[in-house]
Design an enzyme around this catalytic site. Structure first.
Site, PDB file in Angstrom:
ATOM      1  N   ASP A   1      -9.839  -1.074   6.728  1.00  0.00           N
ATOM      2  CA  ASP A   1     -10.428  -0.057   7.603  1.00  0.00           C
ATOM      3  C   ASP A   1     -11.218  -0.689   8.730  1.00  0.00           C
ATOM      4  O   ASP A   1     -12.016  -1.607   8.502  1.00  0.00           O
ATOM      5  CB  ASP A   1     -11.398   0.838   6.819  1.00  0.00           C
ATOM      6  CG  ASP A   1     -10.694   1.851   5.934  1.00  0.00           C
ATOM      7  OD1 ASP A   1      -9.549   2.229   6.261  1.00  0.00           O
ATOM      8  OD2 ASP A   1     -11.279   2.260   4.926  1.00  0.00           O
TER       9      ASP A   1
ATOM     10  N   ARG B   1      -5.276   1.646  -4.843  1.00  0.00           N
ATOM     11  CA  ARG B   1      -4.452   1.032  -3.797  1.00  0.00           C
ATOM     12  C   ARG B   1      -4.472  -0.483  -3.933  1.00  0.00           C
ATOM     13  O   ARG B   1      -5.476  -1.050  -4.357  1.00  0.00           O
ATOM     14  CB  ARG B   1      -4.929   1.441  -2.416  1.00  0.00           C
ATOM     15  CG  ARG B   1      -6.333   0.963  -2.103  1.00  0.00           C
ATOM     16  CD  ARG B   1      -7.016   1.820  -1.112  1.00  0.00           C
ATOM     17  NE  ARG B   1      -7.342   3.097  -1.697  1.00  0.00           N
ATOM     18  CZ  ARG B   1      -8.114   4.001  -1.123  1.00  0.00           C
ATOM     19  NH1 ARG B   1      -8.643   3.769   0.044  1.00  0.00           N
ATOM     20  NH2 ARG B   1      -8.369   5.142  -1.705  1.00  0.00           N
TER      21      ARG B   1
ATOM     22  N   ARG C   1       0.851  -1.201   0.000  1.00  0.00           N
ATOM     23  CA  ARG C   1       0.000   0.000   0.000  1.00  0.00           C
ATOM     24  C   ARG C   1       0.880   1.242   0.000  1.00  0.00           C
ATOM     25  O   ARG C   1       1.792   1.383   0.799  1.00  0.00           O
ATOM     26  CB  ARG C   1      -0.899  -0.005   1.235  1.00  0.00           C
ATOM     27  CG  ARG C   1      -1.614   1.313   1.544  1.00  0.00           C
ATOM     28  CD  ARG C   1      -2.811   1.505   0.620  1.00  0.00           C
ATOM     29  NE  ARG C   1      -3.423   2.811   0.800  1.00  0.00           N
ATOM     30  CZ  ARG C   1      -4.457   3.065   1.584  1.00  0.00           C
ATOM     31  NH1 ARG C   1      -4.999   2.094   2.295  1.00  0.00           N
ATOM     32  NH2 ARG C   1      -4.964   4.274   1.666  1.00  0.00           N
TER      33      ARG C   1
END
Length: 195
Positions: free
Chosen positions: A125, A120, A111
């Site tokens: 998350d 990406r 990343r």
């Protein structure tokens, strides 16, 4: 001396009892993780993230959603489509430690953070963490935009149809109000719970 008895499979009731003992032994919390990738071998990358999270001490992956393909939201135009999924975890890690692990997994998959909301290899998350509402620079919980993102809500609703997003309501109802335009379920692609 008598021979050993023949081993028989462990009854499901015992497995359920052991699983529920998890709660009393370690106080695990439920956490929801959203995964996304739009560069490289997207499916392989997402599966690698699932495996890496399961390999993390203090983390157990309890549910994995179907895979959804979605258009990019925000960021540069004409970026490749994303594959997205949501995981439901039980974890004894505090939110900050879980975030550090998520960032390390992103880094391991190459990343690069050059363009906000840009393409990406992997995005990991934390969407929600049971019992925690916080607003600190490095981690806002629950995720401040989850309630308006079909690419989070659709897989989350798939992984846990009874889920609620704290402060916003039931995930299924949020998904109905946001809609699923640009969010396509990929029946031909599957992520697996680690064995």
């Amino acid at each position: 001396m008598s021979p050993d008895p023949i081993a028989t499979p462990v009854p499901s009731e015992i497995k359920d009892t052991v699983d529920s003992a998890d709660t009393t032994l370690h106080n695990p919390r439920r956490a929801v993780i959203a995964l996304g990738s739009n560069l490289g071998n997207r499916l392989e990358t997402l599966q690698g993230a699932v495996d890496a999270l399961e390999d993390t001490p203090g983390v157990r992956v309890k549910a994995v959603s179907a895979v959804f393909e979605t258009d990019g939201v925000g960021g540069p135009e004409d970026q490749p489509a994303y594959l997205n999924a949501v995981l439901v975890l039980k974890t004894t890690l505090p939110p900050q430690s879980l975030l550090e692990r998520a960032n390390a997994i992103e880094d391991a998959f190459g990343r690069v953070r050059e363009v906000r909301w840009g393409p990406r290899t992997l995005d990991v998350d934390i969407v929600a963490y049971e019992g925690v509402e916080q607003d600190v620079p490095e981690l806002i919980l629950p995720h401040p935009r989850a309630h308006e993102r079909g690419f989070v809500l659709a897989p989350w609703n798939d992984a846990d149809p009874d889920a609620e997003l704290p402060g916003h309501g039931k995930v299924g109802e949020l998904l109905a109000s946001v809609g699923e335009e640009g969010v396509r379920r990929r029946e031909d692609l599957t992520l697996h719970l680690p064995r």
